[in-house]
Scaffold this motif. Sequence first.
Motif, PDB file in Angstrom:
ATOM      1  N   ASP A 102     -13.380  12.361 -26.767  1.00  0.00           N
ATOM      2  CA  ASP A 102     -13.705  11.692 -27.910  1.00  0.00           C
ATOM      3  C   ASP A 102     -15.188  11.254 -27.948  1.00  0.00           C
ATOM      4  O   ASP A 102     -15.890  11.554 -27.029  1.00  0.00           O
ATOM      5  CB  ASP A 102     -12.572  10.383 -27.831  1.00  0.00           C
ATOM      6  CG  ASP A 102     -12.784   9.771 -26.509  1.00  0.00           C
ATOM      7  OD1 ASP A 102     -13.893   9.722 -25.810  1.00  0.00           O
ATOM      8  OD2 ASP A 102     -12.036   8.630 -26.114  1.00  0.00           O
ATOM      9  N   SER A 103     -15.563  10.410 -28.771  1.00  0.00           N
ATOM     10  CA  SER A 103     -16.860   9.632 -28.849  1.00  0.00           C
ATOM     11  C   SER A 103     -17.302   8.973 -27.874  1.00  0.00           C
ATOM     12  O   SER A 103     -18.457   9.069 -27.458  1.00  0.00           O
ATOM     13  CB  SER A 103     -16.611   8.717 -30.040  1.00  0.00           C
ATOM     14  OG  SER A 103     -15.964   7.691 -29.989  1.00  0.00           O
ATOM     15  N   ARG A 104     -16.311   8.321 -26.912  1.00  0.00           N
ATOM     16  CA  ARG A 104     -16.707   7.641 -25.750  1.00  0.00           C
ATOM     17  C   ARG A 104     -16.771   8.697 -24.347  1.00  0.00           C
ATOM     18  O   ARG A 104     -17.067   8.291 -23.352  1.00  0.00           O
ATOM     19  CB  ARG A 104     -15.883   6.448 -25.267  1.00  0.00           C
ATOM     20  CG  ARG A 104     -15.938   5.524 -26.644  1.00  0.00           C
ATOM     21  CD  ARG A 104     -15.048   4.401 -26.376  1.00  0.00           C
ATOM     22  NE  ARG A 104     -15.485   3.842 -25.319  1.00  0.00           N
ATOM     23  CZ  ARG A 104     -14.758   2.593 -24.977  1.00  0.00           C
ATOM     24  NH1 ARG A 104     -13.765   2.080 -25.212  1.00  0.00           N
ATOM     25  NH2 ARG A 104     -15.226   1.806 -23.823  1.00  0.00           N
ATOM     26  N   GLY A 105     -16.679   9.940 -24.592  1.00  0.00           N
ATOM     27  CA  GLY A 105     -16.665  10.729 -23.499  1.00  0.00           C
ATOM     28  C   GLY A 105     -15.545  10.990 -22.797  1.00  0.00           C
ATOM     29  O   GLY A 105     -15.226  11.773 -21.720  1.00  0.00           O
ATOM     30  N   ARG A 106     -14.192  10.177 -23.308  1.00  0.00           N
ATOM     31  CA  ARG A 106     -12.885  10.336 -22.358  1.00  0.00           C
ATOM     32  C   ARG A 106     -12.165  11.739 -22.751  1.00  0.00           C
ATOM     33  O   ARG A 106     -12.454  11.882 -24.135  1.00  0.00           O
ATOM     34  CB  ARG A 106     -12.341   9.132 -22.497  1.00  0.00           C
ATOM     35  CG  ARG A 106     -13.098   7.837 -22.121  1.00  0.00           C
ATOM     36  CD  ARG A 106     -12.185   6.642 -22.266  1.00  0.00           C
ATOM     37  NE  ARG A 106     -12.024   6.358 -23.824  1.00  0.00           N
ATOM     38  CZ  ARG A 106     -11.509   5.218 -24.184  1.00  0.00           C
ATOM     39  NH1 ARG A 106     -11.111   4.237 -23.447  1.00  0.00           N
ATOM     40  NH2 ARG A 106     -11.426   5.313 -25.608  1.00  0.00           N
ATOM     41  N   PHE A 107     -11.461  12.311 -21.876  1.00  0.00           N
ATOM     42  CA  PHE A 107     -10.485  13.161 -22.490  1.00  0.00           C
ATOM     43  C   PHE A 107      -9.443  12.884 -23.518  1.00  0.00           C
ATOM     44  O   PHE A 107      -8.946  11.754 -23.375  1.00  0.00           O
ATOM     45  CB  PHE A 107      -9.772  13.799 -21.374  1.00  0.00           C
ATOM     46  CG  PHE A 107     -10.702  14.509 -20.373  1.00  0.00           C
ATOM     47  CD1 PHE A 107     -11.213  15.977 -20.697  1.00  0.00           C
ATOM     48  CD2 PHE A 107     -10.889  14.441 -18.960  1.00  0.00           C
ATOM     49  CE1 PHE A 107     -11.901  16.871 -20.103  1.00  0.00           C
ATOM     50  CE2 PHE A 107     -11.954  14.963 -17.991  1.00  0.00           C
ATOM     51  CZ  PHE A 107     -12.224  16.338 -18.627  1.00  0.00           C
ATOM     52  N   THR A 108      -9.401  13.589 -24.626  1.00  0.00           N
ATOM     53  CA  THR A 108      -8.350  13.444 -25.433  1.00  0.00           C
ATOM     54  C   THR A 108      -6.888  13.862 -25.145  1.00  0.00           C
ATOM     55  O   THR A 108      -6.843  14.791 -23.972  1.00  0.00           O
ATOM     56  CB  THR A 108      -8.757  14.264 -26.868  1.00  0.00           C
ATOM     57  OG1 THR A 108      -8.687  15.694 -26.343  1.00  0.00           O
ATOM     58  CG2 THR A 108     -10.017  13.686 -27.449  1.00  0.00           C
ATOM     59  N   GLU A 109      -5.822  13.105 -25.668  1.00  0.00           N
ATOM     60  CA  GLU A 109      -4.625  13.501 -25.221  1.00  0.00           C
ATOM     61  C   GLU A 109      -4.345  14.989 -25.702  1.00  0.00           C
ATOM     62  O   GLU A 109      -4.522  15.297 -26.813  1.00  0.00           O
ATOM     63  CB  GLU A 109      -3.735  12.344 -25.861  1.00  0.00           C
ATOM     64  CG  GLU A 109      -2.132  12.623 -25.549  1.00  0.00           C
ATOM     65  CD  GLU A 109      -1.237  11.588 -26.188  1.00  0.00           C
ATOM     66  OE1 GLU A 109      -0.141  11.701 -26.048  1.00  0.00           O
ATOM     67  OE2 GLU A 109      -1.908  10.688 -27.056  1.00  0.00           O
ATOM     68  N   GLY A 110      -3.463  15.500 -24.867  1.00  0.00           N
ATOM     69  CA  GLY A 110      -3.266  16.968 -24.902  1.00  0.00           C
ATOM     70  C   GLY A 110      -4.115  18.082 -24.739  1.00  0.00           C
ATOM     71  O   GLY A 110      -3.845  19.195 -24.768  1.00  0.00           O
TER      72      GLY A 110
END
Length: 277
Positions: A102-110
Amino acid sequence: MAKNKWQELQEEFLREHLSTGITAQDWCKKKGLNYQSARRYIKPSAAQSAQGQQRNTAHDAQSNKRAQSGKGQRGNEEEDLTNSSNDDETDTNSTEERKGRDSRGRFTEGYEGNPNPVCSFKPGNQAARKHGAYSKYLNADDLFEAAEGASLDDELIFSRARALSVTKTIPHIMEDLKNADSIELRVDLYDKLIKAEALLDRLVARVESLEGSISKLRIDSIAGPRLVADTSRIKAATAKLIAETEKLTSENKDVTAPMSSVVDDIQAMPNGGNLSV
């Protein structure tokens, strides 16, 4: 040693390393420091990083100077094309880096992640683990690293070596006790003799205990698989007995014994099978 003191020594080492290229071990020896204790704070990698930053700063300054000295429209056009190409590459790299995040660099769900990671570890891997629970209370990584490969055999050898050392020391104490001139010295030597003999007794008991523990471990290594095999055999025999019992029960479910038919006939009589008086 205080933390700020180590920082001052690190800065001093960096300055001398950049000027002379001296290694951390040689520098610690020169300063009279224990390298095994100082290497956690005196790190050559920091010196190399500082030296690399200086080279990068000089290289950037030289590149900027060359870029500013360019003249003519052709040079400006080439520079615009280069900047445009770099922007495109930056956008492409940025898009690849944001894939699955996402925009904060965290892994998106799935997001399943990289199917072919560079370092693939199996579940339960302990490569990143740093010692165990005791490391929180004892700040001595070198001791933990040395103790990781120790075993009961090493403890046994060490205890025997200590017992031999004490045995070797006792005759010297007794010799000094004979040659002692003052009462105070004789009392002190006699106290040391008593302590040495008590220590020898404890070391002998320690050796006996370690011998017994090692012997039990060897017996367990043989009896363990045998116990597992016996347990499996008992479970198999129990399961077989249960299966045979269930089979016999199901086969004889509707079968009546002769005595049952006799009892039914008696109960069917007019007087219920009772004798008349």
